[in-house]
Scaffold this motif. Structure first.
Motif, mmCIF file in Angstrom:
data_model
loop_
_atom_site.group_PDB
_atom_site.id
_atom_site.type_symbol
_atom_site.label_atom_id
_atom_site.label_comp_id
_atom_site.label_asym_id
_atom_site.label_seq_id
_atom_site.Cartn_x
_atom_site.Cartn_y
_atom_site.Cartn_z
ATOM 1 N N GLY A 165 43.395 -29.160 55.924
ATOM 2 C CA GLY A 165 44.827 -29.021 55.754
ATOM 3 C C GLY A 165 45.496 -28.007 56.660
ATOM 4 O O GLY A 165 46.715 -27.805 56.579
ATOM 5 N N GLN A 166 44.752 -27.392 57.544
ATOM 6 C CA GLN A 166 45.309 -26.365 58.414
ATOM 7 C C GLN A 166 45.772 -26.941 59.757
ATOM 8 O O GLN A 166 45.497 -28.088 60.100
ATOM 9 C CB GLN A 166 44.258 -25.263 58.674
ATOM 10 C CG GLN A 166 43.840 -24.485 57.461
ATOM 11 C CD GLN A 166 42.924 -23.317 57.817
ATOM 12 O OE1 GLN A 166 42.793 -22.930 58.980
ATOM 13 N NE2 GLN A 166 42.268 -22.754 56.808
ATOM 14 N N ARG A 167 46.468 -26.108 60.514
ATOM 15 C CA ARG A 167 46.799 -26.378 61.913
ATOM 16 C C ARG A 167 45.825 -25.556 62.747
ATOM 17 O O ARG A 167 45.853 -24.314 62.699
ATOM 18 C CB ARG A 167 48.241 -25.977 62.205
ATOM 19 C CG ARG A 167 49.286 -26.765 61.403
ATOM 20 C CD ARG A 167 50.605 -26.023 61.365
ATOM 21 N NE ARG A 167 50.464 -24.730 60.698
ATOM 22 C CZ ARG A 167 51.454 -23.832 60.588
ATOM 23 N NH1 ARG A 167 52.640 -24.109 61.081
ATOM 24 N NH2 ARG A 167 51.238 -22.677 59.979
ATOM 25 N N VAL A 168 44.970 -26.228 63.501
ATOM 26 C CA VAL A 168 43.856 -25.564 64.180
ATOM 27 C C VAL A 168 43.951 -25.771 65.686
ATOM 28 O O VAL A 168 44.092 -26.897 66.168
ATOM 29 C CB VAL A 168 42.497 -26.106 63.668
ATOM 30 C CG1 VAL A 168 41.341 -25.397 64.376
ATOM 31 C CG2 VAL A 168 42.387 -25.918 62.152
ATOM 32 N N LEU A 169 43.851 -24.680 66.415
ATOM 33 C CA LEU A 169 43.802 -24.709 67.877
ATOM 34 C C LEU A 169 42.357 -24.507 68.306
ATOM 35 O O LEU A 169 41.718 -23.525 67.915
ATOM 36 C CB LEU A 169 44.681 -23.605 68.463
ATOM 37 C CG LEU A 169 44.778 -23.544 69.985
ATOM 38 C CD1 LEU A 169 45.518 -24.760 70.522
ATOM 39 C CD2 LEU A 169 45.456 -22.253 70.434
ATOM 40 N N ILE A 170 41.811 -25.440 69.078
ATOM 41 C CA ILE A 170 40.429 -25.365 69.548
ATOM 42 C C ILE A 170 40.464 -25.122 71.053
ATOM 43 O O ILE A 170 41.043 -25.907 71.812
ATOM 44 C CB ILE A 170 39.660 -26.646 69.208
ATOM 45 C CG1 ILE A 170 39.593 -26.811 67.678
ATOM 46 C CG2 ILE A 170 38.255 -26.628 69.820
ATOM 47 C CD1 ILE A 170 39.022 -28.126 67.217
ATOM 48 N N VAL A 171 39.844 -24.024 71.485
ATOM 49 C CA VAL A 171 39.905 -23.601 72.880
ATOM 50 C C VAL A 171 38.527 -23.729 73.510
ATOM 51 O O VAL A 171 37.558 -23.131 73.035
ATOM 52 C CB VAL A 171 40.402 -22.152 72.997
ATOM 53 C CG1 VAL A 171 40.531 -21.748 74.471
ATOM 54 C CG2 VAL A 171 41.734 -21.976 72.269
ATOM 55 N N GLY A 172 38.419 -24.517 74.581
ATOM 56 C CA GLY A 172 37.152 -24.663 75.288
ATOM 57 C C GLY A 172 36.883 -26.100 75.659
ATOM 58 O O GLY A 172 37.275 -27.023 74.932
ATOM 59 N N GLY A 173 36.223 -26.306 76.802
ATOM 60 C CA GLY A 173 36.043 -27.659 77.312
ATOM 61 C C GLY A 173 34.630 -28.168 77.330
ATOM 62 O O GLY A 173 34.340 -29.161 77.995
ATOM 63 N N GLY A 174 33.721 -27.529 76.603
ATOM 64 C CA GLY A 174 32.323 -27.944 76.623
ATOM 65 C C GLY A 174 31.915 -28.772 75.425
ATOM 66 O O GLY A 174 32.758 -29.259 74.645
ATOM 67 N N ASN A 175 30.608 -28.922 75.268
ATOM 68 C CA ASN A 175 30.069 -29.757 74.200
ATOM 69 C C ASN A 175 30.374 -29.209 72.809
ATOM 70 O O ASN A 175 30.680 -29.969 71.894
ATOM 71 C CB ASN A 175 28.562 -29.908 74.382
ATOM 72 C CG ASN A 175 28.229 -30.876 75.493
ATOM 73 O OD1 ASN A 175 28.388 -32.082 75.354
ATOM 74 N ND2 ASN A 175 27.773 -30.352 76.624
ATOM 75 N N SER A 176 30.289 -27.892 72.647
ATOM 76 C CA SER A 176 30.583 -27.319 71.337
ATOM 77 C C SER A 176 32.014 -27.601 70.935
ATOM 78 O O SER A 176 32.302 -27.975 69.785
ATOM 79 C CB SER A 176 30.327 -25.809 71.347
ATOM 80 O OG SER A 176 28.959 -25.526 71.541
ATOM 81 N N ALA A 177 32.941 -27.431 71.877
ATOM 82 C CA ALA A 177 34.351 -27.692 71.571
ATOM 83 C C ALA A 177 34.566 -29.144 71.174
ATOM 84 O O ALA A 177 35.271 -29.438 70.204
ATOM 85 C CB ALA A 177 35.209 -27.342 72.786
ATOM 86 N N ALA A 178 33.941 -30.068 71.916
ATOM 87 C CA ALA A 178 34.128 -31.486 71.619
ATOM 88 C C ALA A 178 33.553 -31.850 70.257
ATOM 89 O O ALA A 178 34.173 -32.609 69.493
ATOM 90 C CB ALA A 178 33.489 -32.334 72.711
ATOM 91 N N GLN A 179 32.372 -31.320 69.927
ATOM 92 C CA GLN A 179 31.772 -31.645 68.631
ATOM 93 C C GLN A 179 32.565 -31.035 67.476
ATOM 94 O O GLN A 179 32.752 -31.659 66.431
ATOM 95 C CB GLN A 179 30.315 -31.181 68.594
ATOM 96 C CG GLN A 179 29.380 -32.024 69.446
ATOM 97 C CD GLN A 179 27.915 -31.836 69.069
ATOM 98 O OE1 GLN A 179 27.575 -31.679 67.898
ATOM 99 N NE2 GLN A 179 27.043 -31.857 70.060
#
Length: 347
Positions: A165-179
Motif C-alpha cells: 500500500g505504499q509509494r516506493v521509489l526503487i533506485v538502481g539498475g541491476g539484478n537486485s533492483a529488477a527482482q
C-alpha cells in the motif's frame, strides 16, 4: 603459526579451503578459515528469502561436490537452498571454519610472516587470503537534501509485504533492483530509477552464459586482445521468472534519476516533486577491505592492485571474491571455485 589464514567463510573462502585441503594442508592445523558471521552460508544467509540464483544448480556449484538439485519448483534455487548447500559443503570437507571471529587488521610481522589480528586472538601466517566480499559495505549515493520517510538498502530488504500500500521509489539498475521491483510492484505503487535505460538479457541467457562471457573477456585482456566489454556488452539484468512476469505486467519502466531529496520524496530536474513513503537503494556494495588498511596497498580507486589474485605490493596476500579484478566472475559460486583453484596453485 599456520601456513595460510583465509579471512571469510563464504563461498570464496570455502572454495579456497577446498583446494588448500586437496593440496595436502590440514584444516585447522596448516590453514584456518576465520569468519565474522555466526552461521554458515556467507552473504547468502543475509539475503532476502525470495532471491534466486541466476543459474541451475549444476552451474552454481563449488569444486568437488555439485549442489544438490533444486526440486522446489521449475525455477532456479532460492537463497535458502544455497545456504543449506554451503553449510553441508564445509561439513563434508571438514574445513573447520572458526566463526564469530572478526579480523580487525593484517600487518607485516617478523621473519617474513603476516600477522592477522582478530577478536579471538592473533595468527601468524606465511600467506593470507582475503575473501570478505562486499556484503558488509552497502553503498548509498549522496544526494542533496533529506528524506523523512523510510530508507532501505538491498542488504536490509526482506519481503515485499513490508511495503504493501505504499509509494516506493526503487533506485538502481541491476539484478537486485529488477527482482525487488518485480516483487514490490505487486503490492505497492512503484517508481524505478536508473542511471541509464535498463538492459535486459535475452530470456534464454542465464548465469552459465554470463560466466563464460566473463572468462573469455578476462583471457582476451590477458593477451592484449580488444576489450569485448564482457557481460556488460550483452546486458545487465537476467530475466528470471519474477522479472519476466513483471515485464508481462508492464512495470519494467525506468526514469532518469532525481536531483534532490525533499522531506516527503524527491525533486526532479524539471523542478516538480513526487511523494514517496520509502526509498529502496539497490545501489550495490563496496569491497570490505578495512582489515587490510595497515598494509597500505589501496590504489586511487579504492581497490588493491593485483596480478590475478595476488596483491602486487604484498605478494603474501591474495584476494578472491570481490569481482572480476580478483578473478573472472570470482564473486559467483562457479567463478569462485575456478579462481580459488588458480589462487592455491599460485600459493
Amino acid at each position: 603459526m599456520v601456513q595460510v589464514v583465509v579471512i571469510g567463510g563464504g563461498q570464496a573462502g570455502l572454495a579456497t579451503g577446498f583446494y588448500l585441503r586437496r593440496s595436502g594442508l590440514v584444516p585447522g592445523k596448516d590453514f584456518v578459515i576465520l569468519d565474522a558471521a555466526t552461521q554458515p552460508g556467507g552473504a547468502w544467509a543475509q539475503l532476502w528469502p525470495t532471491l534466486r540464483t541466476f543459474s541451475p544448480t549444476q552451474y552454481s556449484s563449488l569444486p568437488g561436490w555439485m549442489m544438490p538439485p533444486w526440486t522446489g519448483d521449475a525455477g532456479y534455487p532460492l537463497a535458502s537452498h544455497v545456504v543449506d548447500y554451503l553449510t553441508r559443503y564445509e561439513q563434508r570437507y571438514g574445513l573447520d571454519v572458526r566463526r564469530s571471529v572478526s579480523v580487525q587488521s593484517v600487518t607485516r610481522g617478523r621473519h617474513g610472516l603476516l600477522q592477522v589480528h582478530s577478536t579471538r586472538g592473533d595468527w601468524e601466517a606465511e600467506a593470507v587470503v582475503s575473501a570478505t566480499g562486499t556484503w558488509s559495505r552497502p553503498f548509498v549515493p549522496a544526494y542533496p537534501g533529506s528524506f523523512a520517510g523510510r530508507r532501505v538498502h538491498t542488504a536490509g530488504y526482506r519481503r515485499a509485504s513490508d511495503f504493501a500500500g505504499q509509494r516506493v521509489l526503487i533506485v538502481g539498475g541491476g539484478n537486485s533492483a529488477a527482482q525487488i521491483l518485480a516483487e514490490v510492484s505487486q503490492v505497492a505503487a512503484t517508481t524505478w530509477i536508473t542511471l541509464r535505460p535498463p538492459r535486459f538479457l535475452p530470456d534464454d541467457v542465464d548465469g552459465r552464459a554470463l560466466f563464460e562471457i566473463a572468462t573469455r573477456r578476462h583471457r582476451a585482456r590477458q593477451v592484449g586482445e580488444p576489450d569485448s566489454a564482457g557481460v556488460a556488452g550483452l546486458g545487465d539484468i537476467v530475466m528470471v521468472d519474477s522479472v519476466r512476469e513483471a515485464r508481462d505486467r508492464d512495470v519494467l519502466h525506468a526514469r532518469w534519476p532525481f536531483t534532490q531529496l525533499v522531506d516527503h520524496g524527491v525533486r526532479w530536474d524539471d523542478g516538480s516533486e513526487s511523494s514517496f513513503d520509502t526509498i529502496i537503494w539497490c545501489t550495490g556494495f563496496r569491497p570490505a577491505l578495512g582489515h587490510l588498511t595497515a598494509l597500505g596497498l589501496r590504489g586511487p580507486d579504492g581497490r588493491i592492485p593485483t596480478d590475478g589474485t595476488q596483491a602486487i605490493k604484498e605478494q603474501r596476500l591474495h584476494l578472491i571474491g570481490y569481482g572480476d579484478w580478483t578473478g573472472p566472475a570470482s564473486a559467483t559460486l562457479i567463478g569462485a571455485g575456478r579462481t580459488a583453484r588458480d589462487l592455491v596453485a599460485a600459493l
